[in-house]
Design a protein around this motif. Structure first.
Motif, PDB file in Angstrom:
ATOM      1  N   LYS A 145     -24.315  15.938 -60.945  1.00 55.57           N
ATOM      2  CA  LYS A 145     -24.066  16.492 -62.280  1.00 55.57           C
ATOM      3  C   LYS A 145     -24.131  18.012 -62.258  1.00 55.57           C
ATOM      4  CE  LYS A 145     -27.096  13.549 -64.095  1.00 55.57           C
ATOM      5  NZ  LYS A 145     -27.975  12.840 -65.049  1.00 55.57           N
ATOM      6  N   ALA A 146     -25.104  18.547 -61.548  1.00 61.01           N
ATOM      7  CA  ALA A 146     -25.250  20.007 -61.477  1.00 61.01           C
ATOM      8  C   ALA A 146     -24.046  20.649 -60.791  1.00 61.01           C
ATOM      9  CB  ALA A 146     -26.538  20.373 -60.746  1.00 61.01           C
ATOM     10  N   VAL A 147     -23.575  20.035 -59.701  1.00 62.59           N
ATOM     11  CA  VAL A 147     -22.419  20.584 -58.977  1.00 62.59           C
ATOM     12  C   VAL A 147     -21.173  20.562 -59.853  1.00 62.59           C
ATOM     13  CG1 VAL A 147     -20.818  20.174 -57.067  1.00 62.59           C
ATOM     14  CG2 VAL A 147     -23.275  20.106 -56.659  1.00 62.59           C
ATOM     15  N   LEU A 148     -20.922  19.452 -60.537  1.00 60.89           N
ATOM     16  CA  LEU A 148     -19.748  19.382 -61.414  1.00 60.89           C
ATOM     17  C   LEU A 148     -19.822  20.415 -62.529  1.00 60.89           C
ATOM     18  CD1 LEU A 148     -18.870  15.604 -61.954  1.00 60.89           C
ATOM     19  CD2 LEU A 148     -17.871  17.244 -60.379  1.00 60.89           C
ATOM     20  N   TYR A 149     -21.012  20.567 -63.111  1.00 67.30           N
ATOM     21  CA  TYR A 149     -21.179  21.538 -64.199  1.00 67.30           C
ATOM     22  C   TYR A 149     -20.892  22.958 -63.705  1.00 67.30           C
ATOM     23  CZ  TYR A 149     -23.462  24.311 -67.832  1.00 67.30           C
ATOM     24  OH  TYR A 149     -23.724  25.241 -68.801  1.00 67.30           O
ATOM     25  N   LEU A 150     -21.475  23.328 -62.590  1.00 70.47           N
ATOM     26  CA  LEU A 150     -21.291  24.684 -62.066  1.00 70.47           C
ATOM     27  C   LEU A 150     -19.864  24.906 -61.580  1.00 70.47           C
ATOM     28  CD1 LEU A 150     -24.643  25.168 -60.119  1.00 70.47           C
ATOM     29  CD2 LEU A 150     -24.006  26.137 -62.332  1.00 70.47           C
ATOM     30  N   ARG A 151     -19.267  23.887 -60.974  1.00 73.41           N
ATOM     31  CA  ARG A 151     -17.927  24.031 -60.411  1.00 73.41           C
ATOM     32  C   ARG A 151     -16.850  24.075 -61.494  1.00 73.41           C
ATOM     33  NH1 ARG A 151     -14.815  26.170 -56.609  1.00 73.41           N
ATOM     34  NH2 ARG A 151     -13.091  24.838 -55.953  1.00 73.41           N
ATOM     35  N   TYR A 152     -16.880  23.125 -62.414  1.00 78.44           N
ATOM     36  CA  TYR A 152     -15.766  22.970 -63.344  1.00 78.44           C
ATOM     37  C   TYR A 152     -16.002  23.565 -64.726  1.00 78.44           C
ATOM     38  CZ  TYR A 152     -13.865  20.011 -59.750  1.00 78.44           C
ATOM     39  OH  TYR A 152     -13.376  19.557 -58.549  1.00 78.44           O
ATOM     40  N   VAL A 153     -17.259  23.764 -65.098  1.00 78.46           N
ATOM     41  CA  VAL A 153     -17.540  24.392 -66.384  1.00 78.46           C
ATOM     42  C   VAL A 153     -17.783  25.889 -66.221  1.00 78.46           C
ATOM     43  CG1 VAL A 153     -19.072  24.430 -68.393  1.00 78.46           C
ATOM     44  CG2 VAL A 153     -18.456  22.252 -67.346  1.00 78.46           C
ATOM     45  N   LYS A 154     -18.543  26.255 -65.197  1.00 74.09           N
ATOM     46  CA  LYS A 154     -18.880  27.664 -64.986  1.00 74.09           C
ATOM     47  C   LYS A 154     -18.002  28.355 -63.953  1.00 74.09           C
ATOM     48  CE  LYS A 154     -21.974  27.751 -68.105  1.00 74.09           C
ATOM     49  NZ  LYS A 154     -21.651  28.448 -69.377  1.00 74.09           N
ATOM     50  N   GLY A 155     -17.175  27.597 -63.241  1.00 75.80           N
ATOM     51  CA  GLY A 155     -16.231  28.198 -62.305  1.00 75.80           C
ATOM     52  C   GLY A 155     -16.858  28.775 -61.051  1.00 75.80           C
ATOM     53  N   PHE A 156     -17.980  28.232 -60.594  1.00 74.39           N
ATOM     54  CA  PHE A 156     -18.640  28.713 -59.387  1.00 74.39           C
ATOM     55  C   PHE A 156     -17.871  28.291 -58.140  1.00 74.39           C
ATOM     56  CE2 PHE A 156     -21.818  30.171 -61.952  1.00 74.39           C
ATOM     57  CZ  PHE A 156     -23.043  30.435 -61.355  1.00 74.39           C
ATOM     58  N   ALA A 157     -17.847  29.163 -57.139  1.00 72.01           N
ATOM     59  CA  ALA A 157     -17.354  28.783 -55.819  1.00 72.01           C
ATOM     60  C   ALA A 157     -18.401  27.889 -55.163  1.00 72.01           C
ATOM     61  CB  ALA A 157     -17.116  30.029 -54.965  1.00 72.01           C
ATOM     62  N   HIS A 158     -17.975  27.095 -54.176  1.00 75.05           N
ATOM     63  CA  HIS A 158     -18.929  26.203 -53.517  1.00 75.05           C
ATOM     64  C   HIS A 158     -20.030  26.990 -52.793  1.00 75.05           C
ATOM     65  CE1 HIS A 158     -17.305  22.283 -54.390  1.00 75.05           C
ATOM     66  NE2 HIS A 158     -16.089  22.687 -54.063  1.00 75.05           N
ATOM     67  N   SER A 159     -19.713  28.196 -52.331  1.00 77.98           N
ATOM     68  CA  SER A 159     -20.742  29.018 -51.677  1.00 77.98           C
ATOM     69  C   SER A 159     -21.830  29.415 -52.671  1.00 77.98           C
ATOM     70  CB  SER A 159     -20.110  30.271 -51.057  1.00 77.98           C
ATOM     71  OG  SER A 159     -19.443  31.044 -52.043  1.00 77.98           O
ATOM     72  N   GLU A 160     -21.433  29.683 -53.923  1.00 78.87           N
ATOM     73  CA  GLU A 160     -22.402  30.035 -54.966  1.00 78.87           C
ATOM     74  C   GLU A 160     -23.228  28.817 -55.362  1.00 78.87           C
ATOM     75  OE1 GLU A 160     -20.728  33.451 -57.754  1.00 78.87           O
ATOM     76  OE2 GLU A 160     -19.342  31.771 -57.671  1.00 78.87           O
ATOM     77  N   ILE A 161     -22.568  27.676 -55.487  1.00 74.98           N
ATOM     78  CA  ILE A 161     -23.281  26.449 -55.836  1.00 74.98           C
ATOM     79  C   ILE A 161     -24.312  26.119 -54.752  1.00 74.98           C
ATOM     80  CG2 ILE A 161     -23.047  23.952 -56.200  1.00 74.98           C
ATOM     81  CD1 ILE A 161     -20.221  24.522 -57.287  1.00 74.98           C
TER      82      ILE A 161
END
Length: 210
Positions: A145-161
Motif C-alpha cells: 500500500k505504501a509503495v502504490l501510494y508513493l509511486r502513483y499518488v505522490k509520483g516518487f521514483a523507485h529509488s526514492e521509495i
C-alpha cells in the motif's frame, strides 16, 4: 518537465544542507515545501492529526539540531523526510502502545464515506468501482500500500521509495508490480474478466490524490 523536477530536487538538496548547518530560513522553506506531503503520508500511518503534526515538528527540530547527517548518502530530500517521519511515528507509536517491533507499524488506507460522496456525486458506477478498489487495497500488505501510494499518488521514483521505506530499489519495483497484479486479479475476479491496469491506477489516483 524533467529539467524542472531536477532543478527542484537540486534546490531541495541545497536547502537541506543549509538546514543541517543551522539556517533558520532553509528550515522554514523546507518545512513549507514538504508539509502537505508529510502530513498526508503521516495520516495514512496514524489518523491522529495532532500526533502526526507533532512528529513533523519534532522531525524538523531534530534536523535543525543535527549537523552530522552525511549528505553524500542522500538520494532525495523528500524520501529522506518521509523515512524520518515514518521512524518518528513508529517509535512514538511503539512507546505509547508498547508494541515490540517496527513491523507492527501499519500503513493504512482509511475508508471515508464522505470522500466517496464528494468524489462521485453523480456516478454510481464509478462509486461502486471505487469501493471495490478500496476493499481490494485493504487486502494488500502494508508495504504494498505504501509503495502504490508513493509511486502513483505522490509520483516518487523507485529509488526514492526505496530510501523512504528502507528497502532495495528492486524490492520497490517488485512490490509495485505484485500489488497491481493482485489488485487486478481481485477486481478482475469481481468483474468477471481482467481489470485494466490503467483504469486501476486512474481510480487509485482519483480516490487518494492529495
Amino acid at each position: 518537465m524533467k529539467d524542472r523536477a531536477l532543478d527542484k530536487a537540486l534546490n531541495s538538496l541545497s536547502l537541506f544542507k543549509r538546514l543541517i548547518q543551522g539556517d533558520r530560513h532553509a528550515l522554514e522553506l523546507l518545512y513549507k515545501e514538504n508539509y502537505d506531503l508529510l502530513l498526508n503520508y503521516g495520516l495514512k500511518c496514524n489518523p491522529d492529526k495532532d500526533f502526526v503534526e507533532d512528529c513533523i515538528q519534532d522531525l524538523f527540530i531534530d534536523l535543525f539540531q543535527n549537523s552530522h547527517i552525511r549528505m553524500e548518502r542522500l538520494v532525495s530530500v523528500r524520501a529522506y523526510l518521509l523515512k524520518a517521519l515514518r521512524n518518528n511515528l513508529a517509535y512514538k507509536t511503539i512507546a505509547i502502545n508498547k508494541q515490540s517491533v517496527l513491523e507492527d507499524f501499519e500503513f493504512n488506507v482509511p475508508i471515508d464515506e464522505d470522500l466517496f460522496d464528494y468524489m462521485f456525486p453523480k456516478d454510481d458506477e464509478e462509486m461502486r468501482l471505487g469501493r471495490q478498489l478500496v476493499e481490494a487495497i485493504s487486502k494488500l500488505s502494508s508495504k504494498q500500500k505504501a509503495v502504490l501510494y508513493l509511486r502513483y499518488v505522490k509520483g516518487f521514483a523507485h529509488s526514492e521509495i526505496a530510501e523512504a521505506l528502507n528497502i532495495h530499489v528492486q524490492s520497490s519495483m517488485n512490490l509495485s508490480n505484485r500489488a497491481l497484479t493482485k489488485l487486478r486479479d481481485i477486481l478482475g475476479g469481481a468483474e468477471g474478466d481482467a481489470f485494466p491496469v490503467r483504469l486501476l491506477i486512474l481510480m487509485f489516483l482519483k480516490i487518494f490524490l492529495k
